[in-house]
Write a protein that holds these residues in place. Structure first.
Motif, short mmCIF file in Angstrom:
data_model
loop_
_atom_site.label_atom_id
_atom_site.label_comp_id
_atom_site.label_asym_id
_atom_site.label_seq_id
_atom_site.Cartn_x
_atom_site.Cartn_y
_atom_site.Cartn_z
N VAL A 1 0.84 -1.21 0.00
CA VAL A 1 0.00 0.00 0.00
C VAL A 1 0.87 1.25 0.00
N MET A 2 1.94 1.23 0.80
CA MET A 2 2.81 2.40 0.90
C MET A 2 3.57 2.68 -0.40
N PHE A 3 4.14 1.64 -1.00
CA PHE A 3 5.05 1.85 -2.13
C PHE A 3 4.42 1.62 -3.50
N LEU A 4 3.20 1.07 -3.52
CA LEU A 4 2.49 0.89 -4.78
C LEU A 4 1.17 1.64 -4.76
N GLY A 5 0.35 1.37 -3.76
CA GLY A 5 -0.99 1.95 -3.73
C GLY A 5 -1.00 3.46 -3.61
N ILE A 6 -0.26 4.00 -2.64
CA ILE A 6 -0.28 5.45 -2.41
C ILE A 6 0.32 6.22 -3.59
N PRO A 7 1.47 5.84 -4.15
CA PRO A 7 1.96 6.56 -5.33
C PRO A 7 1.00 6.52 -6.51
N CYS A 8 0.37 5.36 -6.74
CA CYS A 8 -0.61 5.27 -7.84
C CYS A 8 -1.82 6.16 -7.56
N MET A 9 -2.24 6.21 -6.31
CA MET A 9 -3.37 7.05 -5.93
C MET A 9 -3.04 8.53 -6.16
N ILE A 10 -1.85 8.95 -5.72
CA ILE A 10 -1.44 10.34 -5.92
C ILE A 10 -1.40 10.67 -7.41
N SER A 11 -0.95 9.74 -8.23
CA SER A 11 -0.88 9.97 -9.68
C SER A 11 -2.26 10.24 -10.26
N GLU A 12 -3.25 9.45 -9.85
CA GLU A 12 -4.61 9.69 -10.34
C GLU A 12 -5.17 11.00 -9.79
N PHE A 13 -4.80 11.34 -8.56
CA PHE A 13 -5.21 12.63 -8.00
C PHE A 13 -4.66 13.79 -8.82
N GLY B 1 -3.47 0.76 -14.64
CA GLY B 1 -2.52 1.23 -13.63
C GLY B 1 -1.12 1.35 -14.18
N PHE B 2 -0.70 0.38 -14.96
CA PHE B 2 0.64 0.38 -15.57
C PHE B 2 0.81 1.60 -16.48
N LEU B 3 -0.17 1.85 -17.35
CA LEU B 3 -0.09 2.96 -18.29
C LEU B 3 -0.18 4.32 -17.59
N THR B 4 -0.98 4.38 -16.52
CA THR B 4 -1.09 5.63 -15.76
C THR B 4 0.25 6.00 -15.13
N CYS B 5 0.95 5.02 -14.58
CA CYS B 5 2.26 5.29 -13.99
C CYS B 5 3.24 5.80 -15.05
N LEU B 6 3.24 5.18 -16.20
CA LEU B 6 4.13 5.63 -17.28
C LEU B 6 3.73 7.03 -17.75
N LEU C 1 8.26 10.21 -7.25
CA LEU C 1 8.53 10.12 -8.69
C LEU C 1 9.29 8.85 -9.03
N PHE C 2 10.23 8.45 -8.17
CA PHE C 2 10.97 7.20 -8.40
C PHE C 2 10.02 6.00 -8.37
N CYS C 3 9.10 6.00 -7.39
CA CYS C 3 8.13 4.90 -7.29
C CYS C 3 7.25 4.82 -8.54
N VAL C 4 6.77 5.98 -8.99
CA VAL C 4 5.87 6.00 -10.15
C VAL C 4 6.60 5.61 -11.43
N ARG C 5 7.84 6.02 -11.56
CA ARG C 5 8.59 5.72 -12.78
C ARG C 5 9.11 4.29 -12.84
N PHE C 6 9.49 3.74 -11.69
CA PHE C 6 10.16 2.45 -11.71
C PHE C 6 9.45 1.37 -10.87
N VAL C 7 9.25 1.65 -9.57
CA VAL C 7 8.73 0.63 -8.67
C VAL C 7 7.33 0.17 -9.07
N CYS C 8 6.42 1.14 -9.24
CA CYS C 8 5.02 0.78 -9.54
C CYS C 8 4.86 0.04 -10.87
#
Length: 451
Positions: free
Chosen positions: A50-62, A394-399, A429-436
């Motif tokens: 949730v911390m390293f995948l869910g929250i960064p993805c949520m912020i991206s959609e926000f 989710g994958f495309l949103t992160c990219l 930004l690192f999580c969204v670009r690489f980890v997620c």
């Protein structure tokens, strides 16, 4: 859009968006996933996900939703400058629309179990309870009627707008959900032998953590937090300029984890007290738990009756809060793209989803005409949206956020145009670009047996 509706308060933002994230994924799916994957060890891995995948993805959609101030499809269209990235937004709307149709069926099952609890139909031996669910779910009329009730209730909330409809309902439903949850947790934890269930959930055995546990927790965090369904992006379009996106995402993530853990404390102490396996699987809430309640509270039948009623009331509220957010995705799309009133847009969604839900429900019966390649229509909707469309979105949103949108725009939204310090922006930004993206790709491959 200067005249666009907004949530009226910070509490409204948190409760409405948390209502989107908190649903059957927490109360139903999380407990049986934890049961199948070692309990406490799975929970710790899940919190990390949730911390390293869910929250960064949520912020991206926000970020996408608040910047564009539009429905999900138009939001991606605005930010993509007419490139193929705009299709990601349409994918999100379509995903949310399809999930609304079949999710209403499962939500309707919860209402049937409230009715069954009231009239005493869930008192019987294990085989009777199992047969009850199978008979009801395959009935051509009852599940459809309950699904219609859920959709019409959702329609009523949606048609009253953002502040007077969604926000007002969330302020009522979410506290009620928490109160019910705490009452049942207290009752469950006071049962004889409940300590084993509490230990199962709170004492980790890291020897049980393997690739499957890790990937299962990744998938659950993605499913549970409503990522790539269009809900988060649509709700963010109603956020004000002063809403702290990171703080909101963290608070919603914490609520999501808290509800999931409380759901485990509600179910497993009762299950262990009567010797029921913790890994009962997807049938846990509709087949296993009625038997658990019957046995656990057999000495005081009235208590078992009340707990069963409260539990399925809780499930219905969790389902309703998620259904409201899913419905809003499509309602906002139709009303804005077709330039029609919100009420007409809501009716398009409600009627369409009643039709989808009816066919999905009928496919669970004896009709072979609604089964394709060994799967029912209901199963196909679940499979295509859950295992293909959600990971892809989710994958495309992160990219899209990590690599395509200008970094300055992302930073401006993250820091509220420089009014917030944004200490963790580089980590985000690192999580969204690489980890997620890597984690989502692993989930996708795992679902198809590649890993």
């Amino acid at each position: 859009m200067s005249d666009r509706a907004n949530f009226g308060s910070k509490l409204g933002v948190i409760l409405a968006t948390a209502g989107s994230a908190v649903g059957l994924g927490n109360v139903w799916r999380f407990p049986y996933m934890a049961g199948q994957n070692g309990g406490a060890a799975f929970i710790l891995v899940y919190i990390g996900c949730v911390m390293f995948l869910g929250i960064p993805c949520m912020i991206s959609e926000f970020i996408i939703g608040r910047h564009a101030q539009a429905n999900t499809a138009r939001a991606y269209q605005k930010l993509s400058n007419g490139t193929a990235w705009m299709l990601v937004g349409f994918l999100g709307v379509l995903t949310g629309f399809l999930i609304t149709g079949y999710y209403a069926v499962v939500s309707g099952w919860c209402l049937q179990y409230i009715f069954a609890s009231v009239v005493g139909q869930l008192n019987g031996d294990p085989e009777y309870i199992k047969g009850y669910f199978q008979t009801f779910s395959q009935d051509p009329v009852k599940p459809v009627l309950w699904a219609i009730v859920m959709l019409l209730t959702t329609h009523y909330v949606i048609s009253h707008g953002v502040e007077k409809g969604i926000e007002r309902a969330s302020k009522l439903l979410m506290p009620t959900l928490f109160i019910l949850l705490l009452v049942i947790v207290a009752a469950s934890c006071m049962l004889p032998g409940a300590g084993k269930g509490i230990e199962f959930l709170l004492k980790p055995d890291f020897m049980k953590v393997d690739k499957d546990v890790f990937l299962g927790a990744l998938g659950q965090s993605f499913y549970s937090m409503s990522i790539a369904m269009g809900c988060l992006c649509t709700y963010a379009s109603y956020f004000s300029r002063h809403t702290n996106l990171t703080s909101s995402a963290v608070q919603i993530g914490l609520i999501d984890c808290l509800v999931a853990i409380l759901a485990g404390l509600m179910i497993f102490p009762a299950a262990f007290s009567v010797g029921v396996d913790a890994d009962s699987g997807p049938s846990l809430i509709f087949i296993t738990l009625p038997n658990v309640f019957n046995q656990a509270f057999s000495s005081i039948s009235a208590v078992g009756y009340v707990i069963s009623l409260l539990f399925y009331g809780l499930l219905s509220l969790a389902a309703l809060t998620s259904l409201i957010s899913l419905h809003e995705v499509s309602t906002a799309f139709f009303s804005e793209e077709l330039h029609i009133s919100r009420k007409y847009g809501a009716w398009i969604v409600t009627v369409s989803c009643i039709v989808i839900g009816a066919f999905c429900s009928w496919s669970l019966g004896q009709s072979d005409s609604l089964q394709f390649f060994g799967k029912t229509l209901f199963d196909w909707f679940d499979f295509i949206t859950g295992q293909i469309m959600l990971p892809a979105g989710g994958f495309l949103t992160c990219l899209f956020v990590g690599w395509y949108i200008p970094k300055k725009l992302v930073r401006d939204q993250y820091t509220n145009w420089g009014t917030l310090r944004g200490n963790f922006f580089q980590v985000y930004l690192f999580c969204v670009r690489f980890v997620c993206p890597i984690c989502i790709l692993l989930i996708f491959l795992h679902q198809f047996g590649v890993l």
